[in-house]
Design an enzyme around this catalytic site. Structure first.
Site, PDB file in Angstrom:
ATOM      1  N   ARG A  98       0.810  -1.216   0.000  1.00 28.20           N
ATOM      2  CA  ARG A  98       0.000   0.000   0.000  1.00 28.20           C
ATOM      3  C   ARG A  98       0.840   1.262   0.000  1.00 28.20           C
ATOM      4  O   ARG A  98       0.563   2.200  -0.760  1.00 28.20           O
ATOM      5  CB  ARG A  98      -0.933  -0.014   1.223  1.00 28.20           C
ATOM      6  N   LYS A 133       2.399  24.801  -2.467  1.00 24.34           N
ATOM      7  CA  LYS A 133       1.112  24.195  -2.108  1.00 24.34           C
ATOM      8  C   LYS A 133       1.211  22.673  -2.225  1.00 24.34           C
ATOM      9  O   LYS A 133       0.645  22.045  -3.119  1.00 24.34           O
ATOM     10  CB  LYS A 133       0.005  24.749  -2.997  1.00 24.34           C
ATOM     11  N   LYS A 165       4.258  38.927  -0.843  1.00 20.87           N
ATOM     12  CA  LYS A 165       2.870  38.720  -1.240  1.00 20.87           C
ATOM     13  C   LYS A 165       1.994  39.885  -0.769  1.00 20.87           C
ATOM     14  O   LYS A 165       2.477  40.807  -0.108  1.00 20.87           O
ATOM     15  CB  LYS A 165       2.374  37.377  -0.707  1.00 20.87           C
ATOM     16  N   GLU A 195       4.480  40.188  -5.673  1.00 18.35           N
ATOM     17  CA  GLU A 195       3.186  39.920  -6.284  1.00 18.35           C
ATOM     18  C   GLU A 195       2.437  41.233  -6.509  1.00 18.35           C
ATOM     19  O   GLU A 195       2.336  42.052  -5.597  1.00 18.35           O
ATOM     20  CB  GLU A 195       2.398  39.013  -5.336  1.00 18.35           C
ATOM     21  N   ASP A 216      -0.556  38.486 -10.548  1.00 20.90           N
ATOM     22  CA  ASP A 216      -1.479  37.621  -9.819  1.00 20.90           C
ATOM     23  C   ASP A 216      -2.917  37.811 -10.300  1.00 20.90           C
ATOM     24  O   ASP A 216      -3.481  38.906 -10.211  1.00 20.90           O
ATOM     25  CB  ASP A 216      -1.382  37.915  -8.320  1.00 20.90           C
TER      26      ASP A 216
END
Length: 280
Positions: A98, A133, A165, A195, A216
């Site tokens: 697995r 992410k 950001k 950004e 963005d």
């Protein structure tokens, strides 16, 4: 490869999570003297990634187990493609199944989607990259799979590059101030990306000396204007919800880099299975 990623420690913890004090079903049914050959095969079309990780799962369970790779990472898979044969004690083969398949399926899913999107970007000369992410614990494996699929990597973490950001800009009091603070803090070797969301932000970022400007969630028409304003004075990255339906338009706008979080955060696992003795 596994030592480069520090993979053994992670695999041991994942095996402990899965096996604990023992595989109850396998230990009840399979005698310690029994041997088996597992045939790992694809049931889907895609790009293979993670063979070295699957191999190491079985080796940690049984040193000396035979793992014969029939295909290597980057191979094109079709239903029925034999990826590997694993021979050893039946307990080790069944207990490791697995975790080995989970890694192969996930990493091959990442490589497959990356290959699909990279093919769309390639004619325009844009580079497809991943983001942070990723699932905790899997970042290096995810980023490796992106490269197998023909993509490139963005920064590995918060420590190896600066990315200013919207929330940083808000706290700092504006684009110019954020860039000035970042430049004063950074070494001469550190790239600074910022950004921006509109053309006014693009102009401010240029004036502030940004090395990379991330556009963005811009529409393709605005991206094209931004690329003209920047005029090769900074690397241009497009980001924000880009997928198979919108990537070509972003690439055609003339950006240098396109970052896609969905390469890793919501990828569909490839269907890969293991059968004992023969493929069913």
């Amino acid at each position: 490869m596994e030592m480069m990623f520090g993979l053994d420690e992670r695999l041991r913890s994942w095996l402990e999570e899965d096996v604990g004090s023992g595989d109850l079903t396998t230990n009840a049914i399979v005698g310690p003297e029994m041997e088996a050959t597992g045939i790992v095969h694809a049931k889907d079309t895609g790009v293979l990634a993670g063979v070295f990780a699957a191999r190491r799962v079985f080796e940690l369970l049984e040193p000396g187990i035979s793992f014969t790779a029939k295909l290597e990472d980057g191979a094109k898979l079709a239903p029925g493609s034999v990826i590997a044969e694993v021979h050893g004690t039946a307990r080790a083969v069944l207990t490791g199944e697995r975790l080995a398949l989970n890694l192969l399926q996930h990493m091959s899913g990442v490589a497959t989607r990356t290959a699909r999107l990279a093919a769309i970007a390639a004619p325009y000369g844009a580079r497809l990259v991943d983001t942070r992410k990723t699932t905790p614990g899997l970042r290096l494996l995810d980023k490796y799979a992106v490269r197998v699929g023909g993509g490139s990597n963005h920064r590995l973490g918060l420590y190896d590059a600066m990315l200013i950001k919207d929330n940083h800009i808000q706290v700092a009091g504006g684009i110019r101030e954020a860039l000035a603070r970042a430049r004063a803090y950074a070494s001469h070797m550190t790239k600074i990306e910022i950004e921006v969301e509109d053309l006014a932000g693009v102009r401010e970022a240029l004036a502030g000396g940004a090395d990379v400007i991330m556009l963005d969630n811009m529409a393709p028409e605005m991206m094209r204007e931004a690329v003209e304003i920047i005029d090769h004075r900074a690397v241009v990255e497009a980001s924000g919800g880009i997928d198979e339906t919108t990537l070509a338009a972003a690439a055609a706008a003339g950006v240098d880099v396109i970052s896609v979080g969905a390469l890793t955060h919501s990828v569909k696992a490839l269907d890969i299975s293991m059968d004992i003795g023969r493929i069913k």
